[in-house]
Design an enzyme around this catalytic site. Structure first.
Site, PDB file in Angstrom:
ATOM      1  N   ARG A 154       5.457   1.598   3.406  1.00 43.72           N
ATOM      2  CA  ARG A 154       3.760   1.958   3.669  1.00 43.72           C
ATOM      3  C   ARG A 154       3.152   1.195   4.705  1.00 43.72           C
ATOM      4  NH1 ARG A 154      -0.781   0.259   2.546  1.00 43.72           N
ATOM      5  NH2 ARG A 154      -2.445   1.642   2.726  1.00 43.72           N
ATOM      6  N   HIS A 160       0.113  -1.665   8.356  1.00 39.73           N
ATOM      7  CA  HIS A 160      -0.420  -2.948   8.330  1.00 39.73           C
ATOM      8  C   HIS A 160       0.429  -3.601  10.335  1.00 39.73           C
ATOM      9  CE1 HIS A 160      -3.291  -3.078   6.040  1.00 39.73           C
ATOM     10  NE2 HIS A 160      -2.432  -2.839   4.872  1.00 39.73           N
TER      11      HIS A 160
END
Length: 108
Positions: A73, A78
């Site tokens: 995730r 990011h």
């Protein structure tokens, strides 16, 4: 604030949503940006639910690779430029069916 039970249902629902489009197959996944985006978003939801779940749930169900889900995730959110679609498809094809089964067992 959502409780652990609701977060488990969020994971289950996201997997069902992924199944809805991944059933079209590998070729369609690699050629259709909308399906790619849809699946990536659902994987983020799975990771976010796993990340925000209590430590008790993580400890109670160590057979689920919570940290791997959370790490993926984080990559999606990011470091999206590093996302490898071949890896994403492998997760969808090989790892999500097992996770789906494990989450269903926990919910029951």
């Amino acid at each position: 604030m959502r409780n652990d039970s609701e977060k488990l249902h969020d994971i289950q629902e996201a997997i069902i949503k992924i199944d809805k489009y991944s059933v079209q197959g590998k070729e369609e996944f690699f050629s259709n940006e909308l399906i790619q985006s849809w699946i990536l978003m659902q994987l983020q939801i799975i990771g976010e639910a796993a990340r925000s779940m209590s430590k008790e749930i993580h400890q109670k169900y160590p057979q689920i690779p919570w940290q791997d889900i959370i790490d993926f995730r984080n990559l999606l959110v990011h470091e999206y430029f590093r996302v490898d679609l071949k890896l994403v498809w492998r997760i969808v094809e090989k790892e999500l069916p097992e996770l789906k089964e494990q989450i269903s067992l926990i919910i029951e």
